[in-house]
Scaffold this active site. Structure first.
Site, PDB file in Angstrom:
ATOM      1  N   LYS A  28       0.803  -1.273   0.070  1.00  0.00           N
ATOM      2  CA  LYS A  28       0.144   0.032   0.114  1.00  0.00           C
ATOM      3  C   LYS A  28       0.756   1.233   0.128  1.00  0.00           C
ATOM      4  O   LYS A  28       0.523   2.234  -0.809  1.00  0.00           O
ATOM      5  CB  LYS A  28      -0.762   0.010   1.367  1.00  0.00           C
ATOM      6  CG  LYS A  28      -1.969  -1.123   1.034  1.00  0.00           C
ATOM      7  CD  LYS A  28      -2.824  -1.484   2.310  1.00  0.00           C
ATOM      8  CE  LYS A  28      -3.638  -2.417   2.052  1.00  0.00           C
ATOM      9  NZ  LYS A  28      -4.648  -2.911   3.263  1.00  0.00           N
ATOM     10  N   GLN A  76      -5.102  -1.555   9.187  1.00  0.00           N
ATOM     11  CA  GLN A  76      -4.827  -2.697   8.835  1.00  0.00           C
ATOM     12  C   GLN A  76      -5.592  -3.926   9.707  1.00  0.00           C
ATOM     13  O   GLN A  76      -5.571  -3.981  10.836  1.00  0.00           O
ATOM     14  CB  GLN A  76      -3.649  -3.047   8.428  1.00  0.00           C
ATOM     15  CG  GLN A  76      -3.158  -4.406   7.792  1.00  0.00           C
ATOM     16  CD  GLN A  76      -3.549  -4.291   6.222  1.00  0.00           C
ATOM     17  OE1 GLN A  76      -3.910  -3.625   5.688  1.00  0.00           O
ATOM     18  NE2 GLN A  76      -4.218  -5.703   5.610  1.00  0.00           N
ATOM     19  N   ASP A 119     -11.193   2.136   3.184  1.00  0.00           N
ATOM     20  CA  ASP A 119     -11.676   0.713   3.041  1.00  0.00           C
ATOM     21  C   ASP A 119     -13.076   0.522   2.740  1.00  0.00           C
ATOM     22  O   ASP A 119     -13.412  -0.467   2.278  1.00  0.00           O
ATOM     23  CB  ASP A 119     -11.242   0.015   4.513  1.00  0.00           C
ATOM     24  CG  ASP A 119      -9.939  -0.612   4.489  1.00  0.00           C
ATOM     25  OD1 ASP A 119      -9.572  -0.971   3.336  1.00  0.00           O
ATOM     26  OD2 ASP A 119      -9.256  -0.569   5.375  1.00  0.00           O
TER      27      ASP A 119
HETATM   28  N1  GUN Z   1      -6.898  -7.064   5.613  1.00  0.00           N
HETATM   29  C1  GUN Z   1      -7.264  -7.993   4.713  1.00  0.00           C
HETATM   30  N2  GUN Z   1      -7.501  -7.189   3.530  1.00  0.00           N
HETATM   31  C2  GUN Z   1      -7.827  -5.899   4.037  1.00  0.00           C
HETATM   32  C3  GUN Z   1      -8.215  -4.699   3.486  1.00  0.00           C
HETATM   33  O1  GUN Z   1      -8.776  -4.642   2.353  1.00  0.00           O
HETATM   34  N3  GUN Z   1      -8.228  -3.526   4.444  1.00  0.00           N
HETATM   35  C4  GUN Z   1      -7.715  -3.611   5.364  1.00  0.00           C
HETATM   36  N4  GUN Z   1      -7.562  -2.726   6.339  1.00  0.00           N
HETATM   37  N5  GUN Z   1      -7.288  -4.880   6.067  1.00  0.00           N
HETATM   38  C5  GUN Z   1      -7.500  -6.042   5.494  1.00  0.00           C
END
Ligand code: GUN
Length: 284
Positions: A54, A98, A121
C-alpha cells in the site's frame, strides 16, 4: 478455447497511472497531494506485506502515505485516541487500519470510529449502508476492484446470473451489493449453502472469496462464464493459489483472473482511487 486472462498487473497499473494524473492535476492546481494514514498494529507477516504494498503504490500514485506502526500490545484506548486524532487532522484524507487487529482490540469498534468520509476501506457501516441503498460514497476496495475487472471484459452485467461464493464483510457481502447495483441477479453462497456445484453451474459470473485453495471446481464453471478469484492462499510448498481450480476452470470460462496477478493488485489500486476520491470530497 481457453479463457482470456483478466490481468490484474496491467489493469491495476493503468488505474494507478490514472490516479497519478489526477493527483498531478490537483497539485498543479495548488492543492496538497492526497494523504493516507496507514495504521498497522503488531507484526503479522502477511499484514506487513500488504501494508508495504500500500505504501509503495501510494508513492507511485503521488499520494502521501503516513505510517503509524504500533506495537502488538497497543491498548484499545491508545488506538481509539489515534483514530480520533486522524479524524480531526485536516492533513489526512484517508485512514486505513490494517486488519486483523490483535485479539484484545475490538475491530468493529475501531472501524465505527473512523470518520466515514475518510473510511477509504469502505468498511464503516455508514459506507456499507450507502452501497446497499444505491448511493455509494466510499466503496470497499476489493469488490470495487472486481467491478473494474468485470468492466474490462466489456460484457454487460445487466440481468446476468452472478454467484458470490463467500459472505464475509470484506468481500462477499459488499461484492453482492456491487453486483446488485450493476443489476445482475445475485446469489450469495456460504458454508451452509446446499448444492454449491449446481449454483455455480448456472452462473454467468462467479466471484470466489472463501480462503480455501481450489474450493471451486473447474468442472462447475459454465462455458463462457467470467471467473473472478479473490482467494490468496499459501500452499505448504510456499506457492500461492486461489479459491478456484485455475487450469480446469480456464477450459470452460471466457475470462478468468490468475492468482497471483489478479484481484490482489486491484485491491491496492482501488485504495488509491478511494483515497483520491476522499480527498476531493473533503476538499473540493
Ligand atoms: N486485511 C485484509 N484485507 C484488508 C483490507 O482490504 N483492508 C484492511 N484494512 N485490512 C485488510
Amino acid at each position: 478455447m481457453p479463457a482470456q486472462i483478466l490481468d490484474g498487473k496491467v489493469i491495476s497499473q493503468e488505474i494507478i497511472q490514472q490516479v497519478r494524473a489526477q493527483v498531478d492535476a490537483r497539485v498543479a492546481g495548488g492543492k496538497r497531494a492526497p494523504a493516507l494514514a496507514v495504521v498497522l498494529v503488531g507484526s503479522d507477516p502477511a499484514s506487513q506485506v500488504y501494508v508495504g504494498n500500500k505504501k509503495r503504490q501510494c508513492a507511485n500514485a503521488g499520494i502521501t502515505s503516513i505510517a503509524h506502526d504500533l506495537p502488538a500490545d497497543t491498548t484499545e484506548a491508545d488506538l481509539i485516541a489515534l483514530v480520533q486524532q486522524l479524524n480531526a487532522d485536516d492533513a489526512v484524507d484517508g485512514i486505513l487500519v490494517q486488519l486483523p487487529l490483535p485479539g484484545h482490540i475490538n475491530a468493529e469498534k475501531i472501524i465505527e470510529l473512523i470518520d466515514p468520509n475518510k473510511d477509504v476501506d469502505g468498511f464503516h457501516p455508514y459506507n456499507i449502508g450507502r452501497l446497499a441503498l444505491k448511493m455509494p460514497l466510499l466503496r470497499p476496495c476489493t469488490p470495487r476492484g472486481v467491478m473494474t475487472l468485470l468492466e474490462k471484459t466489456g460484457i454487460d452485467l445487466v440481468g446476468k446470473d452472478a454467484v458470490v461464493v463467500g459472505a464475509s464483510n470484506i468481500v462477499g457481502r459488499p461484492q453482492a451489493l456491487e453486483l446488485l447495483l450493476a443489476r445482475a441477479t445475485v446469489t450469495v453462497c456460504h458454508s451452509k449453502t446446499r448444492d454449491l456445484a449446481e449454483k455455480v453451474r448456472n452462473a454467468d459470473v462467479v466471484v470466489a472469496g472463501v480462503g480455501i485453495p481450489n474450493f471451486v471446481k473447474g468442472e462447475w464453471i459454465k462455458p463462457g462464464a467470467i471467473v473472478i478469484d479473490v482467494g490468496i492462499n499459501r500452499l505448504d510448498n510456499g506457492k500461492l493459489c486461489g479459491d478456484v481450480e485455475f487450469e480446469a476452470a480456464s477450459q470452460n470460462a471466457a475470462w478468468i483472473t490468475p492468482v497471483p496477478g489478479g484481484v490482489g493488485l486491484m485491491t491496492v489500486a482501488t485504495l488509491m482511487q478511494n483515497t483520491f476520491d476522499a480527498a476531493v470530497k473533503l476538499n473540493p
